[in-house]
Write a protein that holds these residues in place. Structure first.
Motif, PDB file in Angstrom:
ATOM      1  N   THR A  18      61.872  46.265  10.263  1.00  0.00           N
ATOM      2  CA  THR A  18      62.641  45.241   9.443  1.00  0.00           C
ATOM      3  C   THR A  18      61.838  44.879   8.278  1.00  0.00           C
ATOM      4  OG1 THR A  18      62.174  43.440  10.782  1.00  0.00           O
ATOM      5  CG2 THR A  18      64.372  44.528  11.097  1.00  0.00           C
ATOM      6  N   ALA A  19      60.311  44.608   8.304  1.00  0.00           N
ATOM      7  CA  ALA A  19      59.594  44.134   7.288  1.00  0.00           C
ATOM      8  C   ALA A  19      59.383  45.314   6.341  1.00  0.00           C
ATOM      9  CB  ALA A  19      58.389  43.456   7.846  1.00  0.00           C
ATOM     10  N   ASN A  20      59.391  46.681   6.706  1.00  0.00           N
ATOM     11  CA  ASN A  20      59.112  47.590   5.565  1.00  0.00           C
ATOM     12  C   ASN A  20      60.230  48.389   5.285  1.00  0.00           C
ATOM     13  OD1 ASN A  20      56.025  47.253   5.874  1.00  0.00           O
ATOM     14  ND2 ASN A  20      56.265  47.481   8.051  1.00  0.00           N
ATOM     15  N   LYS A  21      60.203  48.529   4.134  1.00  0.00           N
ATOM     16  CA  LYS A  21      61.427  49.392   3.471  1.00  0.00           C
ATOM     17  C   LYS A  21      61.322  50.990   4.030  1.00  0.00           C
ATOM     18  CE  LYS A  21      63.409  50.966  -0.565  1.00  0.00           C
ATOM     19  NZ  LYS A  21      63.239  50.862  -2.375  1.00  0.00           N
ATOM     20  N   LEU A  22      59.973  51.453   3.993  1.00  0.00           N
ATOM     21  CA  LEU A  22      59.785  52.598   4.761  1.00  0.00           C
ATOM     22  C   LEU A  22      58.769  52.447   6.027  1.00  0.00           C
ATOM     23  CD1 LEU A  22      59.188  54.773   1.248  1.00  0.00           C
ATOM     24  CD2 LEU A  22      61.428  54.976   3.073  1.00  0.00           C
ATOM     25  N   ALA A  23      59.325  52.672   7.016  1.00  0.00           N
ATOM     26  CA  ALA A  23      58.584  52.557   8.354  1.00  0.00           C
ATOM     27  C   ALA A  23      58.481  53.585   9.259  1.00  0.00           C
ATOM     28  CB  ALA A  23      59.210  51.539   9.007  1.00  0.00           C
ATOM     29  N   PHE A  24      57.114  54.412   9.408  1.00  0.00           N
ATOM     30  CA  PHE A  24      57.088  55.382  10.307  1.00  0.00           C
ATOM     31  C   PHE A  24      56.684  54.979  11.717  1.00  0.00           C
ATOM     32  CE2 PHE A  24      54.870  59.250  11.759  1.00  0.00           C
ATOM     33  CZ  PHE A  24      55.857  60.240  11.371  1.00  0.00           C
ATOM     34  N   LEU A  25      57.234  55.595  12.645  1.00  0.00           N
ATOM     35  CA  LEU A  25      56.401  55.379  14.068  1.00  0.00           C
ATOM     36  C   LEU A  25      56.249  56.451  14.727  1.00  0.00           C
ATOM     37  CD1 LEU A  25      59.263  52.632  15.452  1.00  0.00           C
ATOM     38  CD2 LEU A  25      57.113  52.197  14.481  1.00  0.00           C
ATOM     39  N   TYR A  26      54.846  56.508  15.304  1.00  0.00           N
ATOM     40  CA  TYR A  26      54.472  57.612  16.088  1.00  0.00           C
ATOM     41  C   TYR A  26      54.331  57.271  17.556  1.00  0.00           C
ATOM     42  CZ  TYR A  26      51.625  61.583  17.060  1.00  0.00           C
ATOM     43  OH  TYR A  26      51.038  62.918  17.730  1.00  0.00           O
ATOM     44  N   ILE A  27      55.215  57.699  18.313  1.00  0.00           N
ATOM     45  CA  ILE A  27      55.228  57.288  19.848  1.00  0.00           C
ATOM     46  C   ILE A  27      54.547  58.304  20.770  1.00  0.00           C
ATOM     47  CG2 ILE A  27      56.726  56.541  21.685  1.00  0.00           C
ATOM     48  CD1 ILE A  27      58.815  55.860  19.269  1.00  0.00           C
ATOM     49  N   SER A  28      53.391  57.843  21.390  1.00  0.00           N
ATOM     50  CA  SER A  28      52.845  58.898  22.130  1.00  0.00           C
ATOM     51  C   SER A  28      52.414  58.064  23.526  1.00  0.00           C
ATOM     52  CB  SER A  28      51.769  59.201  21.265  1.00  0.00           C
ATOM     53  OG  SER A  28      50.791  58.312  21.178  1.00  0.00           O
ATOM     54  N   GLN A  29      51.819  59.001  24.405  1.00  0.00           N
ATOM     55  CA  GLN A  29      51.094  58.446  25.576  1.00  0.00           C
ATOM     56  C   GLN A  29      49.694  59.156  25.825  1.00  0.00           C
ATOM     57  OE1 GLN A  29      53.633  59.478  28.877  1.00  0.00           O
ATOM     58  NE2 GLN A  29      54.835  57.798  28.474  1.00  0.00           N
ATOM     59  N   PRO A  30      48.969  58.270  26.391  1.00  0.00           N
ATOM     60  CA  PRO A  30      47.404  58.729  26.383  1.00  0.00           C
ATOM     61  C   PRO A  30      47.080  59.977  27.153  1.00  0.00           C
ATOM     62  CG  PRO A  30      47.764  56.378  27.336  1.00  0.00           C
ATOM     63  CD  PRO A  30      49.097  56.840  27.124  1.00  0.00           C
ATOM     64  N   GLU A  61      52.237  51.655  27.323  1.00  0.00           N
ATOM     65  CA  GLU A  61      51.700  50.254  27.467  1.00  0.00           C
ATOM     66  C   GLU A  61      53.092  49.505  26.894  1.00  0.00           C
ATOM     67  OE1 GLU A  61      49.450  47.836  23.922  1.00  0.00           O
ATOM     68  OE2 GLU A  61      48.136  49.478  24.809  1.00  0.00           O
ATOM     69  N   VAL A  62      53.906  50.021  26.046  1.00  0.00           N
ATOM     70  CA  VAL A  62      55.198  49.269  25.720  1.00  0.00           C
ATOM     71  C   VAL A  62      56.443  50.211  26.327  1.00  0.00           C
ATOM     72  CG1 VAL A  62      56.399  48.471  23.755  1.00  0.00           C
ATOM     73  CG2 VAL A  62      54.067  48.631  23.518  1.00  0.00           C
ATOM     74  N   GLU A  63      56.478  49.884  27.516  1.00  0.00           N
ATOM     75  CA  GLU A  63      57.591  50.714  28.233  1.00  0.00           C
ATOM     76  C   GLU A  63      58.984  50.519  27.690  1.00  0.00           C
ATOM     77  OE1 GLU A  63      57.071  49.992  32.635  1.00  0.00           O
ATOM     78  OE2 GLU A  63      55.161  50.884  32.575  1.00  0.00           O
ATOM     79  N   ALA A  64      59.172  49.243  27.242  1.00  0.00           N
ATOM     80  CA  ALA A  64      60.594  49.248  26.767  1.00  0.00           C
ATOM     81  C   ALA A  64      61.162  50.041  25.563  1.00  0.00           C
ATOM     82  CB  ALA A  64      60.926  47.691  26.295  1.00  0.00           C
TER      83      ALA A  64
END
Length: 111
Positions: A18-30, A61-64
């Protein structure tokens, strides 16, 4: 290479989007070799898009995060524009196609 902000809670993730106009998320696991191999390529690609803010989430780490974004595999790459999901890539990511998609959104937002 651009560095990613580590997001370690759902509250931090929601705020980042919500704080960033363009927000990119990279979701991974170890334990994901594809995740580790793809990350440096994405970091290099993102040098072309300095206004896109980068966030990394460890799904272990962030299972939700899996339920929140309907994630069934990793890695998952998500681009949010003004809080709305615009791009979603998962598992096998074709970097040239991702670059094309990012350019379209990025240049449209820059106008």
């Amino acid at each position: 290479m651009r560095e990613f902000n580590e997001l370690q809670s759902m509250e931090a993730i929601e705020h980042f989007i919500t704080a960033n106009k363009l927000a990119f998320l990279y979701i991974s696991q170890p334990n994901c070799s594809v995740c580790h191999g793809l990350l440096p390529q994405v970091q290099t690609l993102m040098e072309q898009f300095p206004q896109i803010q980068l966030g990394h989430i460890d799904a272990h780490e962030v299972e939700a995060v899996a339920g929140r974004f309907s994630i069934f595999t990793v890695p998952v790459l998500l681009l949010f524009v003004e809080g709305k999901e615009f791009i979603r890539e998962a598992r096998i990511v074709h970097m040239d196609l991702l670059e094309e998609k990012l350019k379209k959104v990025y240049h449209h937002m820059a106008e």
